[in-house]
Design an enzyme around this catalytic site. Structure first.
Site, PDB file in Angstrom:
ATOM      1  N   GLY A  52       4.012 -16.579  -9.557  1.00 10.87           N
ATOM      2  CA  GLY A  52       4.418 -17.048 -10.874  1.00 10.87           C
ATOM      3  C   GLY A  52       5.001 -18.437 -10.745  1.00 10.87           C
ATOM      4  O   GLY A  52       5.001 -19.050  -9.664  1.00 10.87           O
ATOM      5  N   SER A  53       5.547 -18.932 -11.816  1.00 12.59           N
ATOM      6  CA  SER A  53       6.036 -20.313 -11.832  1.00 12.59           C
ATOM      7  C   SER A  53       7.165 -20.535 -10.836  1.00 12.59           C
ATOM      8  O   SER A  53       7.274 -21.614 -10.236  1.00 12.59           O
ATOM      9  CB  SER A  53       6.499 -20.674 -13.244  1.00 12.59           C
ATOM     10  OG  SER A  53       7.497 -19.748 -13.688  1.00 12.59           O
ATOM     11  N   GLU A  88       7.534 -19.482  -7.961  1.00 12.72           N
ATOM     12  CA  GLU A  88       7.085 -19.491  -6.559  1.00 12.72           C
ATOM     13  C   GLU A  88       6.286 -20.746  -6.200  1.00 12.72           C
ATOM     14  O   GLU A  88       5.941 -20.946  -5.040  1.00 12.72           O
ATOM     15  CB  GLU A  88       6.205 -18.262  -6.259  1.00 12.72           C
ATOM     16  CG  GLU A  88       6.950 -16.950  -6.262  1.00 12.72           C
ATOM     17  CD  GLU A  88       7.305 -16.512  -7.665  1.00 12.72           C
ATOM     18  OE1 GLU A  88       8.521 -16.366  -7.939  1.00 12.72           O
ATOM     19  OE2 GLU A  88       6.400 -16.338  -8.493  1.00 12.72           O
ATOM     20  N   GLU A 136       0.955  -6.452  -8.829  1.00 16.83           N
ATOM     21  CA  GLU A 136       1.908  -6.424  -7.717  1.00 16.83           C
ATOM     22  C   GLU A 136       1.878  -5.130  -6.913  1.00 16.83           C
ATOM     23  O   GLU A 136       2.133  -5.141  -5.705  1.00 16.83           O
ATOM     24  CB  GLU A 136       3.322  -6.687  -8.236  1.00 16.83           C
ATOM     25  CG  GLU A 136       3.593  -8.144  -8.610  1.00 16.83           C
ATOM     26  CD  GLU A 136       3.131  -8.516 -10.004  1.00 16.83           C
ATOM     27  OE1 GLU A 136       3.387  -9.659 -10.429  1.00 16.83           O
ATOM     28  OE2 GLU A 136       2.488  -7.672 -10.673  1.00 16.83           O
ATOM     29  N   HIS A 147       7.012 -12.253  -7.884  1.00 16.27           N
ATOM     30  CA  HIS A 147       7.520 -13.137  -8.927  1.00 16.27           C
ATOM     31  C   HIS A 147       8.724 -12.524  -9.624  1.00 16.27           C
ATOM     32  O   HIS A 147       8.595 -11.584 -10.416  1.00 16.27           O
ATOM     33  CB  HIS A 147       6.414 -13.410  -9.949  1.00 16.27           C
ATOM     34  CG  HIS A 147       6.860 -14.242 -11.126  1.00 16.27           C
ATOM     35  ND1 HIS A 147       7.597 -15.397 -10.983  1.00 16.27           N
ATOM     36  CD2 HIS A 147       6.665 -14.074 -12.456  1.00 16.27           C
ATOM     37  CE1 HIS A 147       7.831 -15.906 -12.180  1.00 16.27           C
ATOM     38  NE2 HIS A 147       7.285 -15.120 -13.091  1.00 16.27           N
ATOM     39  N   HIS A 182       8.161  20.365  -1.137  1.00 16.98           N
ATOM     40  CA  HIS A 182       7.706  19.811  -2.403  1.00 16.98           C
ATOM     41  C   HIS A 182       8.178  20.652  -3.581  1.00 16.98           C
ATOM     42  O   HIS A 182       8.313  20.154  -4.693  1.00 16.98           O
ATOM     43  CB  HIS A 182       6.174  19.708  -2.406  1.00 16.98           C
ATOM     44  CG  HIS A 182       5.628  18.845  -3.497  1.00 16.98           C
ATOM     45  ND1 HIS A 182       4.300  18.519  -3.602  1.00 16.98           N
ATOM     46  CD2 HIS A 182       6.230  18.232  -4.550  1.00 16.98           C
ATOM     47  CE1 HIS A 182       4.110  17.754  -4.657  1.00 16.98           C
ATOM     48  NE2 HIS A 182       5.256  17.559  -5.259  1.00 16.98           N
ATOM     49  N   GLY A 197       4.190  10.287  -1.666  1.00  9.14           N
ATOM     50  CA  GLY A 197       3.660  11.074  -2.768  1.00  9.14           C
ATOM     51  C   GLY A 197       3.403  10.256  -4.015  1.00  9.14           C
ATOM     52  O   GLY A 197       2.947  10.795  -5.020  1.00  9.14           O
TER      53      GLY A 197
END
Length: 537
Positions: A28-29, A31, A50, A73, A280, A405
């Site tokens: 993004g800007s 970075e 992402e 970002h 689980h 998971g």
């Protein structure tokens, strides 16, 4: 590099020294300052979302054994990535995550696209998070982040970097070496060795750390010495023992009562690199069979602390297993009889022409056609039982899934593993088989674009059962009648051949069991990426 460098130059030098010249990101800007004058020896691997970015980096880091560098970002990008960061944390994958931040000069004014609590946002699923107090401290933070990520138990870390920091002058940071292996406590390990020698009917439960630490051969040798029956740990993200070995008994489920039932008759349960008590669903009763002692070697000190019973030692698996193998072999151990072998999986008949494909037959057919060293990256939870019975894993580093998971990891991470294969000599490259459920695939379907753009050696097998099938298995536990309709679990109308074409991949569909073997063979022998949608019962 000069005595004084910019922050970006100092960080690039550190990344180069630590072998992190492949960067995964969706920028993004905030970075953009990181990319000014981008080094010719660095590669930027763009992902279209992402969670795909972090998933690919996860697979790449696991396959290469080194931390991967990820460029996200601000708060929005980290937020999108959080499911994948959670999975990387559970996978014990070393990742150096950087997140852009707005310029320091406007942070007091609550600027657009800033991260209000940059170091809090990813917690508790990073080992460490920091936004350096000064721009000059960013390279030191990156250096520390790398070593924290790589120190057992490995995992992701995050460094928040304000946008105007990259151009600031700073002193270069000399790269350091930090040990990445933990020796076991000798007295506790000796107690575990004594328990092994004294046992009459030991069982080993092998977890992902065995494969992660390159300890397959040592684990096999120790099991053979003690004539131990070997189980795969519940919900394990990697395989740690050859499944065609006569000592291999299968995979434990993530249900307390069933684990105890399967381990009954053993007087010692030895968990190697495993959380043997991973459940689980809610259960009751003991955690181990009556009369069975429990011992554990784990590279996770938290797992050693919360284990409900037994003796645990915190250590890397290779040195711990090597120390156990260095002990003399008592006569009673050498004279033990091997446990009986498990019954082989029954052969599933070829479906008649026009019949849909049973998942066990798909797994059996895949075993018959895939190379022994091909890599299976699986995220098809409702098919896992059939896979564990009918798809054989023979070699180390050839089976992965997620330890968390959390769906959406498998398709993206398979691309990261395939990208690591591209860095090997062409003759040594292995085929990656992404075995993905239709519901799982839709969490990170953008990863198909990466396969096409990079020409990855990957075969994507979509197990198309048109529903979130795993929920059908759990429904009776929550009071549903067998076969009852479940709201929100059907997935009609998806066309993965069209989705593949839209991302640039050749694809075909097979719905006839009589044609499956030929379709699998062609898909696995393909030179580049290909998708095969398999219509299953």
């Amino acid at each position: 590099m000069s005595a004084t460098a910019t922050v970006r130059e100092a960080v690039w030098a550190l990344m180069r020294a630590h072998g992190m010249t492949t960067v995964f990101g969706n920028p993004g800007s905030t970075e953009l300052g990181f990319f000014l004058g981008w080094p010719a020896d660095f590669r930027y691997r763009l992902g279209l979302q992402e969670c795909v970015v972090v998933g690919m980096a996860d697979g790449f880091a696991q396959a290469t054994g080194n931390a991967a560098f990820v460029n996200l970002h601000s708060a929005a990008g980290v937020g999108h990535a959080m499911g994948a960061i959670f999975t990387a944390f559970k996978n014990r994958t070393p990742l150096v995550l950087t997140a852009g931040q707005q310029a320091r000069s406007i942070l007091p004014f609550d600027p657009f696209l800033h991260s209000a609590e940059a170091t809090t946002l990813p917690r508790p699923y990073v080992k460490w998070a920091v936004e350096p107090g000064r721009a000059e401290d960013v390279p030191l933070a990156i250096a520390r982040a790398y070593h924290v990520a790589m120190t057992p138990p490995r995992g992701p870390v995050l460094v928040s970097v304000p946008a105007d920091d990259w151009a600031r002058p700073c002193e270069p940071v000399a790269p350091r070496r930090v040990g990445q292996s933990v020796r076991p406590d000798a007295a506790t390990l000796a107690a575990i060795g004594d328990a092994l020698d004294a046992a009459s009917r030991p069982a080993f439960v092998i977890g992902p750390a065995v494969d992660r630490d390159g300890a397959w051969a040592l684990a096999r040798e120790l099991a053979e010495r003690h004539r131990a029956r070997v189980w795969g740990a519940p919900m394990s993200g990697r395989a740690g023992f050859p499944e065609d070995h006569p000592l291999f008994a299968g995979w434990l489920p993530s249900q307390r009562e069933r684990i105890v039932e399967l381990l009954a008759g053993h007087d010692l349960v030895f968990a190697l690199g495993a959380n043997a008590f991973t459940y689980h669903v809610q259960g009751e009763g003991p955690h181990a069979p009556a009369g069975a002692a429990v011992v554990q070697v784990t590279d996770d000190p938290q797992a050693a602390a919360w284990a409900p019973l037994g003796t645990s030692v915190f250590a890397s698996l290779r040195p711990a297993l090597a120390d156990l193998l260095a002990r003399p072999v008592p006569p009673r151990v050498a004279g033990r009889a091997a446990p009986p072998q498990r019954e082989p999986a029954p052969q599933v008949p070829v479906p008649a022409a026009g019949e849909r494909i049973p998942v066990p037959y798909l797994m059996q057919a895949l075993t018959a056609v895939r190379p022994r060293d091909s890599i299976v990256f699986e995220e098809a939870p409702s098919s896992r039982g059939a896979m564990q019975r009918h798809l054989t894993i023979w070699e180390p580093g050839t089976y992965w899934t997620m330890d968390s998971g959390g769906l959406g990891h498998g398709l993206a991470a398979a691309m990261g593993v395939a990208l690591a294969e591209l860095e090997r000599p062409p003759a040594a490259r292995r085929r990656v088989i992404a075995l993905i459920g239709d519901g799982s695939a839709m969490y990170s379907i953008q990863a198909l674009w990466n396969a096409a753009q990079w020409g990855l050696p990957v075969t994507v097998l979509i197990v198309r059962n048109r529903r979130y099938g795993a929920l059908q298995h759990f429904a009776p536990h929550f009071g549903f009648a067998p076969g009852a309709d479940l709201v929100g679990t059907d997935l009609p109308g998806l066309d993965f051949v069209a989705l593949a074409a839209g991302h640039g991949l050749p694809a075909r569909r097979v719905a006839d069991g009589a044609r499956l073997a030929e379709a699998l063979r062609e898909a696995i022998r393909a030179d580049g990426p290909v998708l095969l949608e398999v219509e299953t019962v």
